[in-house]
Design an enzyme around this catalytic site. Structure first.
Site, mmCIF file in Angstrom:
data_model
loop_
_atom_site.group_PDB
_atom_site.id
_atom_site.type_symbol
_atom_site.label_atom_id
_atom_site.label_comp_id
_atom_site.label_asym_id
_atom_site.label_seq_id
_atom_site.Cartn_x
_atom_site.Cartn_y
_atom_site.Cartn_z
ATOM 1 N N ARG A 82 5.197 7.613 76.007
ATOM 2 C CA ARG A 82 4.257 7.327 77.177
ATOM 3 C C ARG A 82 3.701 8.091 77.532
ATOM 4 O O ARG A 82 3.754 9.037 78.253
ATOM 5 C CB ARG A 82 5.078 6.642 78.040
ATOM 6 N N GLU A 90 38.652 -3.788 85.837
ATOM 7 C CA GLU A 90 39.981 -3.273 85.585
ATOM 8 C C GLU A 90 40.047 -2.628 87.221
ATOM 9 O O GLU A 90 40.525 -1.044 87.083
ATOM 10 C CB GLU A 90 40.183 -2.381 84.622
ATOM 11 N N PRO A 147 42.268 -16.707 90.123
ATOM 12 C CA PRO A 147 41.414 -17.473 90.477
ATOM 13 C C PRO A 147 41.507 -17.001 92.540
ATOM 14 O O PRO A 147 40.560 -16.129 93.414
ATOM 15 C CB PRO A 147 41.320 -18.721 90.746
ATOM 16 N N LEU A 184 45.958 -10.931 83.604
ATOM 17 C CA LEU A 184 46.649 -11.174 85.187
ATOM 18 C C LEU A 184 46.081 -11.626 85.720
ATOM 19 O O LEU A 184 46.674 -11.830 86.991
ATOM 20 C CB LEU A 184 46.261 -8.362 85.338
ATOM 21 N N ARG A 190 42.604 2.075 82.123
ATOM 22 C CA ARG A 190 40.265 2.616 83.525
ATOM 23 C C ARG A 190 39.611 3.036 82.155
ATOM 24 O O ARG A 190 38.464 3.629 82.409
ATOM 25 C CB ARG A 190 41.132 2.897 83.961
HETATM 26 N N1 COS Z 1 52.910 2.697 88.203
HETATM 27 C C1 COS Z 1 53.937 1.820 88.008
HETATM 28 N N2 COS Z 1 54.330 1.170 89.035
HETATM 29 C C2 COS Z 1 53.310 1.563 90.395
HETATM 30 C C3 COS Z 1 52.271 1.946 90.147
HETATM 31 C C4 COS Z 1 52.035 2.464 88.506
HETATM 32 N N3 COS Z 1 50.545 2.901 88.996
HETATM 33 N N4 COS Z 1 51.600 1.804 91.191
HETATM 34 C C5 COS Z 1 52.370 1.072 91.922
HETATM 35 N N5 COS Z 1 53.169 0.576 91.174
HETATM 36 C C6 COS Z 1 54.991 0.391 91.585
HETATM 37 C C7 COS Z 1 55.156 0.828 93.299
HETATM 38 O O1 COS Z 1 55.972 1.658 93.243
HETATM 39 C C8 COS Z 1 56.340 -0.761 93.219
HETATM 40 O O2 COS Z 1 57.394 -0.776 92.976
HETATM 41 P P1 COS Z 1 58.452 -1.117 93.982
HETATM 42 O O3 COS Z 1 58.530 -2.655 93.442
HETATM 43 O O4 COS Z 1 59.625 -0.626 93.053
HETATM 44 O O5 COS Z 1 58.708 -0.298 94.703
HETATM 45 C C9 COS Z 1 55.356 -1.802 93.014
HETATM 46 O O6 COS Z 1 54.425 -1.785 91.762
HETATM 47 C C10 COS Z 1 54.250 -2.718 94.117
HETATM 48 O O7 COS Z 1 53.664 -1.603 94.202
HETATM 49 P P2 COS Z 1 52.178 -1.360 95.321
HETATM 50 O O8 COS Z 1 53.149 -2.074 96.194
HETATM 51 O O9 COS Z 1 52.137 -0.163 95.476
HETATM 52 O O10 COS Z 1 51.304 -2.707 95.194
HETATM 53 P P3 COS Z 1 50.107 -3.508 95.794
HETATM 54 O O11 COS Z 1 50.587 -4.522 95.877
HETATM 55 O O12 COS Z 1 50.152 -2.588 97.353
HETATM 56 O O13 COS Z 1 48.808 -3.356 94.966
HETATM 57 C C11 COS Z 1 47.324 -1.761 94.087
HETATM 58 C C12 COS Z 1 48.427 -1.867 94.726
HETATM 59 C C13 COS Z 1 45.638 -2.001 95.105
HETATM 60 C C14 COS Z 1 46.959 -0.596 92.984
HETATM 61 C C15 COS Z 1 46.618 -2.748 92.443
HETATM 62 O O14 COS Z 1 47.084 -4.297 93.442
HETATM 63 C C16 COS Z 1 46.284 -2.715 91.584
HETATM 64 O O15 COS Z 1 46.291 -1.921 90.957
HETATM 65 N N6 COS Z 1 44.911 -3.450 91.996
HETATM 66 C C17 COS Z 1 43.805 -3.553 91.592
HETATM 67 C C18 COS Z 1 44.102 -4.787 90.257
HETATM 68 C C19 COS Z 1 43.335 -4.585 88.595
HETATM 69 O O16 COS Z 1 42.611 -3.592 88.812
HETATM 70 N N7 COS Z 1 42.943 -5.899 88.783
HETATM 71 C C20 COS Z 1 41.734 -5.384 87.652
HETATM 72 C C21 COS Z 1 42.598 -6.852 86.496
HETATM 73 S S1 COS Z 1 42.439 -6.246 84.977
HETATM 74 S S2 COS Z 1 40.104 -6.801 84.400
#
Ligand code: COS
Length: 386
Positions: free
Chosen positions: A276, A372, A135, A132, A251
């Site tokens: 110890r 994550e 960079p 996912l 997570r």
């Molecule tokens: N389950 C299902 N759908 C979800 C969701 C969830 N938990 N969270 C958001 N969505 C959906 C939203 O409903 C929205 O859908 P629509 O397009 O129908 O409106 C869409 O996804 C976009 O959501 P949102 O606008 O909230 O996205 P953001 O860009 O604001 O991102 C966070 C939200 C910060 C929560 C997200 O970017 C995130 O989790 N970031 C961390 C990533 C991460 O964990 N990376 C680690 C990599 S794996 S090691």
């Protein structure tokens, strides 16, 4: 069974889980713990440990019986992750990635995709990767650049991912790519399965890391990789939801790894403090040390309660599972970082050298606050539900 957010999520550990936990504990003490320091030092992926897990049915824990798994659910899986992480966080990651890299297929894949990939992961023959981050897109994966363009019945993927666990080891990568740039941030993204042998796929830079050194991490490169339409996971342009729904569950693996690291460090520090001697007495007889150990044990127990209750939310399909898994990951990882730092302090100079395991545990704990989703992102996920 589907539960709503308002229903309590009492968890009970069935007897067969306790029996399985005992068997895992024994295996970890006898076979994993003696390898942990070497795995860290050599930074080599422990294939022997993966085979060991396969032969003890651990690799089947993330999967339903119809796909060759144990069908025992999230709580049992994370009890196993916790037990392994008590001795070796790198080895625990072998189990965690088996869940993270297959959840997209489990949750959104066609039956054909499930049959093609899940049984061979459940047996331990195959291992996946979840690609996912990029960079320039870590906390904000919605800002990714990787593209997939339709060409007849196929898709052609172009881009580079970053910090990907199992790089070079994985048999297939779950790759997220923009399929409709017009839809804007966090939208128009799709999820694909990309087998490692596809032309154009390459293993890029591998990282030298502070911790979890037995698990390869790095940059997979997708240079115009062509995959058939059947490799699309879920609906086109719905890939961001695939990623988010996956992370809502996976997570808990990080939380379980963190609880395991915290308990491993606490147990080691307590045993050390009884042996110890300074000022003519075991250091465990000093209140300054007792208070540290009592806090470490208590905070770890609290993190475990939240973890198990969050696991039961996932197993019950509760609507607030995402909030609970974010809270469990936040609390457990902060506990692991804090408890391992305290363990180093209890061991003093011995805590700081690699002859003793707590400095490794402290280095391994750090990533649980980052991967994550950083703990800052977990707070954001939690706060959005309030
Ligand atoms: N389950 C299902 N759908 C979800 C969701 C969830 N938990 N969270 C958001 N969505 C959906 C939203 O409903 C929205 O859908 P629509 O397009 O129908 O409106 C869409 O996804 C976009 O959501 P949102 O606008 O909230 O996205 P953001 O860009 O604001 O991102 C966070 C939200 C910060 C929560 C997200 O970017 C995130 O989790 N970031 C961390 C990533 C991460 O964990 N990376 C680690 C990599 S794996 S090691």
């Amino acid at each position: 069974m589907t539960a709503t957010a308002d229903e309590p999520a009492p968890y009970a550990i069935p007897e067969e889980f306790s029996d399985f936990r005992e068997a895992i504990r024994k295996m970890v003490v006898e076979r994993v713990a003696p390898r942990a320091a070497e795995i860290d030092e050599t930074a080599e992926y422990p294939r022997d440990i993966r085979e060991l897990f396969g032969s003890h049915d651990l690799m089947g824990l993330p999967f339903e019986a119809e796909h060759g798994g144990t069908g025992t659910g999230t709580l049992m899986l994370n009890i196993a992750v916790e037990e392994v992480a008590k001795a070796c966080a790198s080895s625990a990651l072998i189990l965690m990635i088996q869940e993270l890299g297959t959840l997209p297929i489990k949750l959104f894949g066609t039956e054909e995709l499930k049959q093609r990939f899940l049984p061979r992961c459940a047996s331990g023959e195959w291992s996946p990767a979840f690609a996912l981050s990029e960079p320039d897109a870590g906390s904000d994966p919605g800002g990714m650049r990787t593209r997939a363009v339709r060409d007849g019945a196929d898709w052609v993927i172009e881009g580079t991912k970053n910090w990907i666990t199992n790089l070079g080891v994985a048999d297939f990568y779950i790759c997220f790519a923009i399929t409709d740039p017009e839809q804007g941030h966090s939208r128009g993204i799709s999820a694909f399965v990309v087998e490692a042998e596809r032309e154009g796929f390459a293993v890029g830079k591998l990282e030298h890391k502070m911790g979890i050194r037995g698990s390869p991490t790095g940059q997979p490169i997708f240079d115009n990789v062509r995959v058939p339409g059947e490799n699309l996971i879920g609906e086109v342009n719905q890939g961001f939801k695939v990623a988010m729904a996956t992370l809502d569950r996976s997570r808990l693996g990080v939380a379980a790894q963190a609880v395991g690291i915290a308990q491993g460090a606490t147990d080691y520090a307590a045993a050390y403090a009884r042996e110890r001697r300074q000022f003519g007495k075991p250091i465990a007889s000093f209140q300054g040390i007792q208070f540290k150990l009592a806090d470490m044990e208590s905070r770890t127990a609290a993190a475990r309660e939240l973890l198990y209750s969050a696991c039961s939310k996932v197993d019950a399909g509760a609507t607030d599972m995402g909030k609970y898994s974010a809270m469990a990951k936040l609390i457990a990882s902060d506990t692991a970082m804090w408890a391992t730092t305290e363990a180093v302090q209890v061991l003093g100079g011995y805590g700081y050298v690699s002859e003793y395991p707590v400095e490794r545990m402290m280095r391994d704990a750090k990533i649980t606050q980052i991967y994550e989703g950083t703990n800052e992102i977990q707070r954001l996920v939690i706060a959005r539900t309030m």
